[in-house]
Structures are given as structure tokens and as C-alpha cells.
Design a protein around this motif. Structure first.
Motif, PDB file in Angstrom:
ATOM      1  N   ARG A 242       0.828  -1.214   0.000  1.00 57.37           N
ATOM      2  CA  ARG A 242       0.000   0.000   0.000  1.00 57.37           C
ATOM      3  C   ARG A 242       0.862   1.264   0.000  1.00 57.37           C
ATOM      4  O   ARG A 242       0.444   2.288  -0.553  1.00 57.37           O
ATOM      5  CB  ARG A 242      -0.999  -0.057   1.164  1.00 57.37           C
ATOM      6  CG  ARG A 242      -2.081  -1.085   0.866  1.00 57.37           C
ATOM      7  CD  ARG A 242      -2.939  -1.490   2.038  1.00 57.37           C
ATOM      8  NE  ARG A 242      -3.843  -2.567   1.614  1.00 57.37           N
ATOM      9  CZ  ARG A 242      -4.549  -3.349   2.438  1.00 57.37           C
ATOM     10  NH1 ARG A 242      -4.444  -3.171   3.748  1.00 57.37           N
ATOM     11  NH2 ARG A 242      -5.324  -4.296   1.961  1.00 57.37           N
ATOM     12  N   ILE A 243       2.056   1.190   0.568  1.00 59.50           N
ATOM     13  CA  ILE A 243       2.990   2.332   0.446  1.00 59.50           C
ATOM     14  C   ILE A 243       3.374   2.481  -1.032  1.00 59.50           C
ATOM     15  O   ILE A 243       3.472   3.590  -1.557  1.00 59.50           O
ATOM     16  CB  ILE A 243       4.249   2.115   1.318  1.00 59.50           C
ATOM     17  CG1 ILE A 243       3.872   2.177   2.800  1.00 59.50           C
ATOM     18  CG2 ILE A 243       5.330   3.158   0.989  1.00 59.50           C
ATOM     19  CD1 ILE A 243       5.028   1.904   3.758  1.00 59.50           C
ATOM     20  N   GLY A 244       3.552   1.356  -1.696  1.00 61.70           N
ATOM     21  CA  GLY A 244       3.904   1.383  -3.124  1.00 61.70           C
ATOM     22  C   GLY A 244       2.795   2.003  -3.965  1.00 61.70           C
ATOM     23  O   GLY A 244       3.058   2.877  -4.804  1.00 61.70           O
ATOM     24  N   ILE A 245       1.558   1.582  -3.735  1.00 62.46           N
ATOM     25  CA  ILE A 245       0.452   2.120  -4.545  1.00 62.46           C
ATOM     26  C   ILE A 245       0.219   3.600  -4.216  1.00 62.46           C
ATOM     27  O   ILE A 245      -0.081   4.405  -5.099  1.00 62.46           O
ATOM     28  CB  ILE A 245      -0.841   1.282  -4.365  1.00 62.46           C
ATOM     29  CG1 ILE A 245      -0.584  -0.186  -4.775  1.00 62.46           C
ATOM     30  CG2 ILE A 245      -2.000   1.873  -5.169  1.00 62.46           C
ATOM     31  CD1 ILE A 245      -0.027  -0.409  -6.177  1.00 62.46           C
ATOM     32  N   ALA A 246       0.378   3.962  -2.948  1.00 64.41           N
ATOM     33  CA  ALA A 246       0.261   5.382  -2.582  1.00 64.41           C
ATOM     34  C   ALA A 246       1.319   6.191  -3.339  1.00 64.41           C
ATOM     35  O   ALA A 246       1.035   7.273  -3.871  1.00 64.41           O
ATOM     36  CB  ALA A 246       0.436   5.555  -1.073  1.00 64.41           C
ATOM     37  N   SER A 247       2.521   5.663  -3.425  1.00 58.61           N
ATOM     38  CA  SER A 247       3.610   6.366  -4.129  1.00 58.61           C
ATOM     39  C   SER A 247       3.301   6.461  -5.615  1.00 58.61           C
ATOM     40  O   SER A 247       3.548   7.496  -6.257  1.00 58.61           O
ATOM     41  CB  SER A 247       4.934   5.626  -3.933  1.00 58.61           C
ATOM     42  OG  SER A 247       5.165   5.392  -2.567  1.00 58.61           O
ATOM     43  N   GLN A 248       2.789   5.381  -6.170  1.00 56.87           N
ATOM     44  CA  GLN A 248       2.388   5.406  -7.582  1.00 56.87           C
ATOM     45  C   GLN A 248       1.347   6.506  -7.803  1.00 56.87           C
ATOM     46  O   GLN A 248       1.422   7.286  -8.760  1.00 56.87           O
ATOM     47  CB  GLN A 248       1.802   4.043  -7.983  1.00 56.87           C
ATOM     48  CG  GLN A 248       1.377   3.990  -9.447  1.00 56.87           C
ATOM     49  CD  GLN A 248       0.336   2.896  -9.722  1.00 56.87           C
ATOM     50  OE1 GLN A 248      -0.424   2.506  -8.845  1.00 56.87           O
ATOM     51  NE2 GLN A 248       0.314   2.428 -10.956  1.00 56.87           N
ATOM     52  N   ALA A 249       0.375   6.573  -6.889  1.00 55.34           N
ATOM     53  CA  ALA A 249      -0.700   7.560  -7.023  1.00 55.34           C
ATOM     54  C   ALA A 249      -0.144   8.987  -6.942  1.00 55.34           C
ATOM     55  O   ALA A 249      -0.566   9.872  -7.706  1.00 55.34           O
ATOM     56  CB  ALA A 249      -1.750   7.330  -5.939  1.00 55.34           C
ATOM     57  N   THR A 298       2.441   9.544   2.679  1.00 55.26           N
ATOM     58  CA  THR A 298       3.105   8.353   2.147  1.00 55.26           C
ATOM     59  C   THR A 298       4.509   8.226   2.725  1.00 55.26           C
ATOM     60  O   THR A 298       4.932   7.144   3.165  1.00 55.26           O
ATOM     61  CB  THR A 298       3.144   8.423   0.599  1.00 55.26           C
ATOM     62  OG1 THR A 298       1.809   8.637   0.140  1.00 55.26           O
ATOM     63  CG2 THR A 298       3.699   7.154  -0.012  1.00 55.26           C
ATOM     64  N   LEU A 299       5.232   9.332   2.762  1.00 50.98           N
ATOM     65  CA  LEU A 299       6.603   9.285   3.308  1.00 50.98           C
ATOM     66  C   LEU A 299       6.582   9.002   4.815  1.00 50.98           C
ATOM     67  O   LEU A 299       7.476   8.317   5.330  1.00 50.98           O
ATOM     68  CB  LEU A 299       7.339  10.592   3.004  1.00 50.98           C
ATOM     69  CG  LEU A 299       7.646  10.822   1.521  1.00 50.98           C
ATOM     70  CD1 LEU A 299       8.259  12.198   1.292  1.00 50.98           C
ATOM     71  CD2 LEU A 299       8.583   9.740   0.963  1.00 50.98           C
ATOM     72  N   ALA A 300       5.547   9.486   5.494  1.00 52.37           N
ATOM     73  CA  ALA A 300       5.455   9.222   6.941  1.00 52.37           C
ATOM     74  C   ALA A 300       5.248   7.726   7.185  1.00 52.37           C
ATOM     75  O   ALA A 300       5.853   7.145   8.106  1.00 52.37           O
ATOM     76  CB  ALA A 300       4.315  10.033   7.555  1.00 52.37           C
TER      77      ALA A 300
END
Ligand code: CAA
Length: 379
Positions: A242-249, A298-300
Motif C-alpha cells: 500500500r505504500i507502493g500504490i500510494a507512491s504510484q498515485a 506516504t513518506l510518513a
């Protein structure tokens, strides 16, 4: 709270940006329109260490950590959202081995995944088990020293190209989330075939297929962790995913904002550029603010992961907010392009379609709210 991006993390971001702008951006529209999975570009991402970013160097990874991973993934998504989901799922697929793999399993598969020599996928979802993976029907029955696997998995990112797959299947009689176990499936195992390839609305340069298991024989030594731990394996992998998809978004949203800024400073109506109208300025201001918030959330979450803290809630908050932000930003960017935005000639049309998946896969926005509510209400 003190949070600063280190010079090493910034270097990784710049390296990913340079690669993305040179090797992905010029081809992204053609790959997407023609539905081409860019295997050569993905291999180069592996060589750059982008597919094993959370794996320590002694196991073949770059050991860059989740913050650097998020920054790099944002840059990849800015140029090619399809390649970003490939990168995200490849990194996700290292997590079960990292956390639950035996030393032999790590040596056999994790090193190859982290170095980019192998491509890994993750198979949880089934036709009748999406948001509720505890209702899955795929079974793995132990016979002597082999598990016999029967069932069908759907919506598996790059399943057709994966060398190994993290599979969750039911090994016990218990219902729901109990009695599930995790396995490593290798490409070419007898009884394992690739089914239908999805004809998707967006992210068409990412491969999405069905995996079919018909009396597929898997050595018992391919079991990851203990029998019955499969749901936990999947949820821990999804926390990172989910960190990955948030970053993609965030990357998609930034690309949409950039397109909106460029177009509105060129387009003239009523005798002036349209970015001189407050209506347009406010749209851009809202998107820029939401993107900044999405990026920090996302970074947090990534920072908590790097510090070894629990980050389930933070990853879900980041995924929820960033994916909704990507959709709003893409909507805004298309809107300010007017009729041109609705044509395939402009990048915003692709961004609009690509953004749509981010509120759905790796847990819908509604699932993220379940996770967040449970965590918030119990504390
Ligand atoms: N970390 C560790 N353990 C966890 C956990 C986590 N994040 N979340 C739950 N668990 C544990 C719980 O503690 C519980 O353990 P005990 O039984 O020991 O108490 C157990 O798992 C069951 O948890 P729940 O009771 O919370 O399970 P649930 O059935 O109510 O489901 C859910 C919760 C959040 C809705 C979960 O099912 C979920 O995340 N659903 C969405 C699935 C999803 O994201 N699918 C996408 C698949 S991948 C994809 O999209 C394709 C792709 O390739 C991109």
C-alpha cells in the motif's frame, strides 16, 4: 517530528527520475496504447536496484529502505504508471520471503528477486474473494512431501512474466482467515497455467492475468512460514504494497498537475492564457495542496516502516488519500484541457485512466477505511 530526506535518498530519487525520463517517458504512451509489457525496461529497473529496495544488501537488495523506495516509485509513476505498478508488486513480492523465508528459501529466491534476476508476483485474489480474501476457495492439500494445489487466482499483476509467485491457499479445515498458508510457486510447475489476460481500462502496459492451478504439485519445502500463517503473510505484504500504490498515485497526480500547469499557461481564451482565470488557479492550487499532503502521508508511513514501527494504519491512510488525490488531480487536469483532454493525443487521457485503478487494487478505498477505523477506534 523531525523528518528530512537524506542526501542518499535524494540521490536515489534523482537516479530513478533520470532513468524514468529517459527510458520510460518517451515510450510510455505507445506501450500503454498497444498493451506492451516493457520487459527490457523492467530488467533495467532490476539492474538499477529498483526491484529489491527494501531487501538488505547481504541478500542482494539495495537496502535503500521504504522512504527511498517511495521517492523512486513516485518518479517512475510520473513517467509510466504501468511500470510503477510492476515495480511496486515486484518489491511487494520480496516481503513474504524477507519476513517468513528460511535461510535456504532466501538464498534460492529472495536474492534473485532483489537483484532483479527474477520477477516476483503476488496471488491472493480470486473470482469470489476480492476485498474478503478469507473467503478464498483455492486449496493446497499435503500428500507426502508435496502440496496439491487447485483453484484460480485473478487480477495477478505480471503473472504471465513472473518467475516466482507468492500464493496464498487454504491448507486447513478452518474457515475464513484461519487455515490459509503461503507458498512459493515457480514458473513452469506442472499443473500451473496462465489463464485469461485482462483487457483493462488503464495501466495497459502492466500485465494482469488469471492463474490456474489444476492438481499443481508443489514441494512441501516451498511453504513459506508455518501452515496457517498465510493470511498474516498476505496482510504484512499488503501493508508494504500500500505504500507502493500510494507512491504510484502521488506520481500520477504530480504528472497530472504538471500537464495542467503546462497546458493552461499556453491555452488562450477570451484574449488571455486560461491560467490567468481564478477558476483555473484555484483548481491547480487545490491539486497542489492535496498532492503535498498525499506525499507527506506516504513518506510518513514509509519512514515508520524504515524505523521498524507498525505502519498498517499509516499505509492505509496514505493509500486512501493518495489514490483519491490522483483521481481528483487527473479529473482536474483533463477538465482544464477541455475537449483536447478527452482525446488520446494528450497525456491526461492516459493519466485519467491509469489513476482509476489506484483506489481499487491492493484494497479498495472502502477497505482502507475499514483498516483505519479499526486501528483508530481501538486506540
Ligand atoms: N498485519 C498483520 N496481521 C494482520 C494484519 C496486518 N496488517 N491485518 C490483519 N491481520 C491479522 C489479524 O490480527 C487477525 O489475526 P488473529 O486471527 O490472530 O486475531 C487476522 O489477521 C484476521 O484479521 P481480520 O479479522 O482483520 O480479517 P478480516 O477478514 O476482517 O479482513 C481486511 C480485514 C482489512 C478487510 C482484509 O481482508 C483486507 O485487507 N482486504 C483487502 C485485500 C486486498 O487488499 N486485496 C488486494 C490483493 S493484491 C492486488 O490488488 C493485485 C495486485 O497485484 C496489485
Amino acid at each position: 517530528m523531525a523528518f528530512e530526506i537524506t542526501s542518499e535518498q535524494e540521490m536515489i530519487r534523482l537516479m530513478a527520475r533520470d532513468f524514468a525520463r529517459k527510458e520510460l517517458e518517451p515510450m510510455a504512451a505507445a506501450w500503454e496504447h498497444q498493451g506492451i509489457f516493457p520487459m527490457d525496461a523492467i530488467k533495467k529497473m532490476g539492474e538499477l536496484g529498483l526491484l529489491g529496495m527494501m531487501v538488505p544488501p547481504e541478500l542482494g537488495g539495495s537496502g535503500a529502505g521504504a522512504v527511498a523506495y517511495s521517492l523512486a516509485l513516485q518518479e517512475i509513476a510520473y513517467a509510466c504508471a504501468s511500470s510503477a505498478v510492476t515495480m511496486s508488486v515486484a518489491n511487494l513480492s520480496t516481503e513474504p520471503l524477507l519476513k517468513f523465508g528460511s535461510p535456504e528459501q532466501k538464498e534460492k529466491w529472495l536474492v534473485g528477486l532483489a537483484e532483479g534476476a527474477l520477477l516476483g508476483a503476488f496471488a491472493l485474489t480470486e473470482p469470489g474473494a476480492g476485498s474478503d480474501p478469507g473467503s478464498m476457495a483455492t486449496t493446497a492439500v499435503l500428500r507426502k512431501d508435496k502440496y496439491i494445489i487447485n483453484g484460480t487466482k485473478v487480477f495477478i499483476t505480471h503473472g504471465q512474466y513472473a518467475d516466482i509467485i507468492n500464493l496464498i491457499a487454504r491448507t486447513g479445515q478452518e474457515r475464513g482467515t484461519k487455515g490459509l498458508s503461503a507458498f512459493i510457486i515457480e514458473k513452469g510447475m506442472p499443473g500451473f497455467t496462465i489463464g485469461t489476460k485482462e483487457d483493462k481500462m488503464g495501466l495497459r502496459a502492466s500485465n494482469t492475468v488469471e492463474l490456474v492451478f489444476e492438481d499443481c504439485e508443489v514441494p512441501a519445502k516451498n511453504l513459506l512460514g508455518n501452515p496457517g500463517e498465510g493470511f498474516k503473510v498476505a496482510m504484512l505484504a499488503l501493508d508494504s504494497g500500500r505504500i507502493g500504490i500510494a507512491s504510484q498515485a502521488v506520481g500520477i497526480a504530480r504528472a497530472a498537475l504538471a500537464e495542467a500547469i503546462t497546458y493552461t499557461e499556453q491555452r488562450r481564451q477570451f484574449g488571455k492564457t486560461i491560467n490567468s482565470f481564478q477558476a483555473i488557479q484555484f483548481m491547480i492550487a487545490d491539486a497542489a495542496t492535496q498532492i503535498e499532503a498525499a506525499s507527506w502521508l506516504t513518506l510518513a508511513a514509509a519512514d515508520r516502516k524504515d524505523r521498524g514501527l507498525k505502519f498498517t494504519k499509516e499505509a492505509s491512510m496514505a493509500k486512501l488519500y493518495a489514490s483519491e488525490t490522483a483521481n481528483k488531480a487527473a479529473y482536474m487536469a483533463l477538465q482544464v484541457h477541455g475537449g483536447y483532454g478527452y482525446t488520446k493525443e494528450y497525456k491526461v487521457e492516459r493519466l485519467y485512466r491509469d489513476a482509476r485503478a489506484t483506489t481499487i487494487y491492493e484494497g479498495t478505498s472502502e477497505v482502507q477505511r475499514i483498516v483505519i477505523a479499526r486501528e483508530v477506534i481501538k486506540t
